[in-house]
Design a protein around this motif. Structure first.
Motif, PDB file in Angstrom:
ATOM      1  N   ASP A  19      -5.380  57.097   3.070  1.00 54.26           N
ATOM      2  CA  ASP A  19      -4.184  56.341   4.038  1.00 54.26           C
ATOM      3  C   ASP A  19      -4.590  56.437   5.040  1.00 54.26           C
ATOM      4  O   ASP A  19      -5.564  56.133   5.485  1.00 54.26           O
ATOM      5  N   THR A  20      -3.969  55.649   5.657  1.00 52.56           N
ATOM      6  CA  THR A  20      -4.470  55.592   7.374  1.00 52.56           C
ATOM      7  C   THR A  20      -4.571  55.746   8.353  1.00 52.56           C
ATOM      8  O   THR A  20      -5.023  56.095   9.225  1.00 52.56           O
ATOM      9  N   GLN A  21      -4.303  57.446   7.875  1.00 51.18           N
ATOM     10  CA  GLN A  21      -5.009  58.498   8.471  1.00 51.18           C
ATOM     11  C   GLN A  21      -5.342  59.051   8.160  1.00 51.18           C
ATOM     12  O   GLN A  21      -6.355  60.382   8.544  1.00 51.18           O
ATOM     13  N   GLY A  22      -6.122  58.757   7.457  1.00 45.89           N
ATOM     14  CA  GLY A  22      -7.542  59.288   6.115  1.00 45.89           C
ATOM     15  C   GLY A  22      -7.615  60.228   5.725  1.00 45.89           C
ATOM     16  O   GLY A  22      -7.927  61.269   4.774  1.00 45.89           O
ATOM     17  N   ASN A  23      -5.760  60.377   4.991  1.00 42.49           N
ATOM     18  CA  ASN A  23      -6.283  61.462   3.592  1.00 42.49           C
ATOM     19  C   ASN A  23      -6.079  60.839   2.542  1.00 42.49           C
ATOM     20  O   ASN A  23      -6.071  59.574   2.526  1.00 42.49           O
ATOM     21  N   VAL A  24      -6.876  61.597   1.687  1.00 47.09           N
ATOM     22  CA  VAL A  24      -7.097  61.110   0.449  1.00 47.09           C
ATOM     23  C   VAL A  24      -6.221  60.505  -0.707  1.00 47.09           C
ATOM     24  O   VAL A  24      -5.230  61.247  -0.861  1.00 47.09           O
ATOM     25  N   LEU A  25      -6.437  59.230  -1.152  1.00 41.40           N
ATOM     26  CA  LEU A  25      -5.684  59.134  -1.853  1.00 41.40           C
ATOM     27  C   LEU A  25      -6.117  58.495  -3.895  1.00 41.40           C
ATOM     28  O   LEU A  25      -7.194  57.729  -4.186  1.00 41.40           O
ATOM     29  N   THR A  26      -6.036  59.799  -5.013  1.00 39.76           N
ATOM     30  CA  THR A  26      -7.008  59.397  -6.002  1.00 39.76           C
ATOM     31  C   THR A  26      -6.722  58.400  -6.508  1.00 39.76           C
ATOM     32  O   THR A  26      -5.337  57.559  -7.102  1.00 39.76           O
ATOM     33  N   PRO A  27      -7.487  58.081  -7.487  1.00 39.92           N
ATOM     34  CA  PRO A  27      -6.769  56.424  -8.089  1.00 39.92           C
ATOM     35  C   PRO A  27      -6.162  57.025  -9.319  1.00 39.92           C
ATOM     36  O   PRO A  27      -5.188  56.139  -9.538  1.00 39.92           O
ATOM     37  N   HIS A  28      -5.551  58.247  -9.822  1.00 40.66           N
ATOM     38  CA  HIS A  28      -4.871  58.053 -10.146  1.00 40.66           C
ATOM     39  C   HIS A  28      -2.999  58.622  -9.363  1.00 40.66           C
ATOM     40  O   HIS A  28      -2.200  57.874 -10.016  1.00 40.66           O
ATOM     41  N   THR A  29      -2.866  58.857  -8.029  1.00 35.82           N
ATOM     42  CA  THR A  29      -2.035  58.665  -7.372  1.00 35.82           C
ATOM     43  C   THR A  29      -1.696  57.304  -7.468  1.00 35.82           C
ATOM     44  O   THR A  29      -0.524  56.708  -7.406  1.00 35.82           O
ATOM     45  N   ILE A  30      -2.217  55.856  -7.265  1.00 37.68           N
ATOM     46  CA  ILE A  30      -2.234  54.531  -7.398  1.00 37.68           C
ATOM     47  C   ILE A  30      -2.012  54.047  -8.888  1.00 37.68           C
ATOM     48  O   ILE A  30      -0.791  53.099  -8.731  1.00 37.68           O
ATOM     49  N   LYS A  85     -16.265  52.656   4.626  1.00 35.79           N
ATOM     50  CA  LYS A  85     -16.504  54.177   4.368  1.00 35.79           C
ATOM     51  C   LYS A  85     -15.802  55.391   5.893  1.00 35.79           C
ATOM     52  O   LYS A  85     -15.832  54.917   6.865  1.00 35.79           O
ATOM     53  N   ILE A  86     -15.624  56.172   5.459  1.00 35.87           N
ATOM     54  CA  ILE A  86     -14.604  57.267   6.396  1.00 35.87           C
ATOM     55  C   ILE A  86     -15.713  57.613   6.631  1.00 35.87           C
ATOM     56  O   ILE A  86     -16.676  58.621   6.379  1.00 35.87           O
ATOM     57  N   PRO A  87     -15.233  58.030   8.485  1.00 35.97           N
ATOM     58  CA  PRO A  87     -16.107  58.877   9.287  1.00 35.97           C
ATOM     59  C   PRO A  87     -15.510  60.620   8.923  1.00 35.97           C
ATOM     60  O   PRO A  87     -14.845  60.698   7.986  1.00 35.97           O
ATOM     61  N   GLU A  88     -17.100  61.146   8.521  1.00 42.22           N
ATOM     62  CA  GLU A  88     -17.379  62.472   8.690  1.00 42.22           C
ATOM     63  C   GLU A  88     -16.435  63.104   9.653  1.00 42.22           C
ATOM     64  O   GLU A  88     -15.869  64.141   9.247  1.00 42.22           O
ATOM     65  N   LYS A  89     -16.055  62.673  10.875  1.00 42.21           N
ATOM     66  CA  LYS A  89     -14.661  63.614  11.551  1.00 42.21           C
ATOM     67  C   LYS A  89     -13.473  63.636  10.786  1.00 42.21           C
ATOM     68  O   LYS A  89     -12.769  65.122  11.067  1.00 42.21           O
ATOM     69  N   ILE A  90     -12.979  62.719   9.951  1.00 37.72           N
ATOM     70  CA  ILE A  90     -11.820  62.557   9.465  1.00 37.72           C
ATOM     71  C   ILE A  90     -12.447  63.567   7.873  1.00 37.72           C
ATOM     72  O   ILE A  90     -10.919  63.771   7.772  1.00 37.72           O
ATOM     73  N   ARG A  91     -13.267  63.417   7.479  1.00 39.98           N
ATOM     74  CA  ARG A  91     -13.308  64.341   6.292  1.00 39.98           C
ATOM     75  C   ARG A  91     -12.621  65.554   6.444  1.00 39.98           C
ATOM     76  O   ARG A  91     -12.344  66.267   5.463  1.00 39.98           O
TER      77      ARG A  91
END
Length: 429
Positions: free
Chosen positions: A335-346, A423-429
């Protein structure tokens, strides 16, 4: 008890003349899968073999499984010769190549015993769900070459090329399944079933028109709406199979059950944390890491497949069940805040758009997304998709909706519903 076929009888007869090697593998798989016994002795054996004969593993002082590193496809590609057993260099019996759908294809060398083990597990996992060796089946895949009439007759096979699933091809499949009552089962990627089920479901077909006993789905997540349509059309069990080219059948569901039973007879599977090589907790999404217990030519040990799943097993050293196998980590979007959304979520989010033929969701940047939809024009408004996705992505999400007439599959025959080019930045991960 499985029904015997002439082809099956001939197969086992030939195997008997060769020393019953496949039969012995089959019986061993059956014994472990139908009991509470483990194959940990073989786990230590393959680790010892690797540390004694494989250059990459010789540098490790201990052959203890937990002391060996987690590896990825990139390790195999970059140091390919170092992963080959020195005593099997002239004893490669078979080669299996990955499709490269993740951009990282590679070839796995297999010795004769590994190849026989793979054949035995296919026979076993087919048989327990109603597909007896020798029975006729329809196989959907990207066929590199056209099968000859003799090959199709010998294998009792109806091949379907998934690179061409237009309306004419779909009608031909439908017609064949109706007319040829000898076809006992189908095997295809989940994405192929999605296209096929949408087409046939709209024709109003019912189970009495067909004679299928079981449907096997492999490779990717089988959507619940696709499963429901297949059940309504064909009226037979829908079996999910988790497998790959590198290894074989890793896990499979049972009839009327969506929990995957791990193939403990041939593989040792770990679920590791998304951010470390520590075990994922019960109920927590983790990375699927596979150790192949039988490939001595090229030992595959602690191989991070890139796939994700959840297991509720309390014993994290002996995982026997998986659920919610959610596709590859590289297919996850954010999402726009860097939270993961799995393929299952979509996938769950798109479930309400029941009249779509296909859809594909792509993240191009932190807040920029593309949704491709096939079959939406005149039925669903673009603003509906945009407003709906903003609720899960964030109000600052820029969602571009594209109406298309077709979303092609990859050259492997696989289809990706979600793609992440950001490619999400490491600091967000």
């Amino acid at each position: 008890m499985a029904r015997k076929t002439l082809r099956g009888t001939v197969f086992w007869g030939v195997d008997a003349l060769k020393g019953k090697t496949i039969k012995q593998h089959y019986q061993h798989i059956k014994q472990i899968m139908e009991s509470n016994t483990s194959n940990n002795k073989q786990l230590q054996s393959i680790c010892s073999h690797a540390c004694n004969t494989v250059p990459f593993y010789k540098s490790f002082k201990s052959s203890n499984f937990n002391d060996l590193p987690v590896v990825t496809k990139n390790h195999y590609k970059e140091m390919y010769p170092s992963f080959q057993s020195e005593i099997h260099l002239n004893n490669v019996y078979h080669q299996m190549s990955t499709s490269g759908s993740t951009g990282t294809p590679f070839t796995v060398n297999q010795d004769k015993a590994k190849r026989e083990r793979t054949m035995a597990e296919v026979i076993y996992f087919n048989e327990i769900e109603g597909q007896t060796l020798g029975q006729k089946y329809m196989y959907f895949k990207a066929w590199p070459e056209k099968r000859t009439k003799l090959e199709k007759l010998k294998q009792n096979l109806v091949p379907v090329d998934v690179l061409r699933l237009d309306e004419d091809a779909l009608e031909s499949i439908r017609d064949t399944l109706k007319k040829d009552k000898q076809i006992n089962s189908c095997l295809a990627y989940a994405s192929s079933y999605e296209i096929l089920s949408n087409y046939i479901y709209n024709k109003g077909d019912t189970p009495d028109m067909y004679n299928l006993n079981v449907i096997f789905s492999s490779s990717s997540l089988l959507k619940e709406e696709t499963r429901e349509k297949l059940e309504k059309i064909f009226g037979c069990p829908i079996i999910d199979r988790y497998s790959n080219q590198e290894n074989g059948i890793l896990a499979q569901t049972k009839s009327n059950d969506q929990v995957f039973k791990v193939n403990r007879a041939s593989y040792y599977i770990e679920l590791l944390s998304l951010d470390s090589d520590e075990p994922a907790k019960p109920g927590e999404l983790g990375r699927i890491v596979v150790t192949d217990l039988y490939n001595h030519a090229m030992p595959i040990i602690r191989y991070d497949t890139g796939d994700l799943a959840i297991s509720d097993d309390l014993d994290r050293q002996n995982i026997s069940t998986l659920r919610s196998i959610q596709g590859r980590r590289i297919d996850m979007v954010y999402d726009t805040q860097g939270n993961v959304l799995t393929p299952h979520t979509i996938s769950v989010h798109m479930k309400k758009y029941k009249q779509l033929k296909q859809w594909q969701f792509i993240q191009e940047d932190k807040t920029y997304y593309i949704l491709k939809v096939n079959g939406a024009e005149g039925i669903y408004m673009k603003d509906d998709f945009v407003d709906s996705f903003k609720k899960i992505l964030g109000e600052d999400a820029l969602v571009e909706v594209k109406y298309v007439n077709e979303i092609p599959v990859l050259s492997s025959g696989k289809f990706k519903n979600t793609i992440c080019n950001y490619k999400i930045p490491e600091k967000i991960r």
